[in-house]
Motif scaffolding. Sequence first.
Motif, mmCIF file in Angstrom:
data_model
loop_
_atom_site.group_PDB
_atom_site.id
_atom_site.type_symbol
_atom_site.label_atom_id
_atom_site.label_comp_id
_atom_site.label_asym_id
_atom_site.label_seq_id
_atom_site.Cartn_x
_atom_site.Cartn_y
_atom_site.Cartn_z
ATOM 1 N N THR A 127 0.829 -1.204 0.000
ATOM 2 C CA THR A 127 0.000 0.000 0.000
ATOM 3 C C THR A 127 0.863 1.253 0.000
ATOM 4 O O THR A 127 0.589 2.220 -0.732
ATOM 5 N N VAL B 186 -5.830 -5.415 -1.556
ATOM 6 C CA VAL B 186 -5.101 -4.289 -2.151
ATOM 7 C C VAL B 186 -6.079 -3.254 -2.696
ATOM 8 O O VAL B 186 -5.851 -2.043 -2.580
ATOM 9 N N THR C 219 -7.306 -1.038 0.154
ATOM 10 C CA THR C 219 -6.350 -0.085 0.733
ATOM 11 C C THR C 219 -5.857 0.961 -0.268
ATOM 12 O O THR C 219 -5.302 1.979 0.138
ATOM 13 N N THR C 220 -6.078 0.721 -1.565
ATOM 14 C CA THR C 220 -5.592 1.675 -2.567
ATOM 15 C C THR C 220 -6.716 2.370 -3.320
ATOM 16 O O THR C 220 -6.502 3.433 -3.905
#
Length: 393
Positions: free
Chosen positions: A129, A181, A184-185
Amino acid sequence: MRPTPRPELFPAHTPAAPQIFTIVLSHGPLTRAEIARRACLSPAAVTKAVRPLIEAGYLVEDVDEESRTALGRPANPLRVDGGRALFIGLKVTGDEIIAVLSDLCCRIRVARHVPLGDREPKAVLAEMTGLVHELLTEAEGFGVQVRGVGVAVSGDVDRAAGMVRYSPFLEWREIPLAELVAMTTGLPVTVDNDVRALTVAEQWFGAGVGLSDFALVTVGAGIGCGLVVGGRVVSGAHGVAGEIGHLSLDPAGPQCHCGNRGCVEAIAADSAIVRDVRTATGTPVADAAEALELAHRGDPGAREVYARAGEAIGRAIGSVVNLLGPERVIISGEGLAAYDLFAEQIRDAFAASAFGTAGRCDVRTRPLPFEEWARGAAATAIQSFIRSDTHKE
């Protein structure tokens, strides 16, 4: 943390658009007539597909001044505007994460390496991240949005589900990495096996361009194989295909981490070579680099270990060629540093095991830096963007 802008969708207004765009990406610049021939489509279908791609700026028409004044419709070539979009590729190893920021033509603009001290999923996710947000900041300097993230991990990876089923080097099982992912992105995420990801990059931009059938064999920490059959990267019904590292050559051989004995990986992977060099020489070599140095100094025991590894790799390649009949086999990976020690054994074992005209297969080596594996991850993100099959936030 600032919110990530929602990425726009690829303007695939016809089913042929992804295929046409990929052809131009790999082979362009091409005229519409050349695209039609390669895609086996009518000129009208090509024109219909490329118009929105040009309007959106993904394809650029290069106007030929001579053809402008010629009679009839000008045959202006089309090319991909690489600067139209950016992508992030992450290659996760047992020791580090390699990250790249690439453009739409998969040219690396920025590269980063971060050591990995903790292999627990939570710790690795935090590092990933951080790298993604660092590269998002870098992307602001180019004035272009990042459209997706690709992650490449070794082992049994189910791309369709975004799951790492089993990664021996990370000791992961059933990790929903794409979902984590993406959370978190805030970006679409594609997760794939690292060798398959590298195979996509080789198919589009490397030694596999223009080939409908080829194999990519990687040697090093593991023994992997990516397969392209009929122009498509083979994933298998359950996300597992091309696992030549787990061909059992000797049922009474050394135990592999997969639980079987005598696998190619148990004979020819770096850890197997280190183990066997220690046994054969009585020298406590610490890693593959020290084993390689000992062999290069001429130690007969160490050289014999590499010879056996070369034979195992050659037999595995022979099996691939006998089963699929590819036009080319590309050998790559960090293990090529030892190629001079086992090249002859690879060639001899391949020649002995290849059946009939399968032995005519073009077997070649292609050294690639680790950034290329991350570039492969970016290529899978580009592929998913074009096909609109990524895991959305």
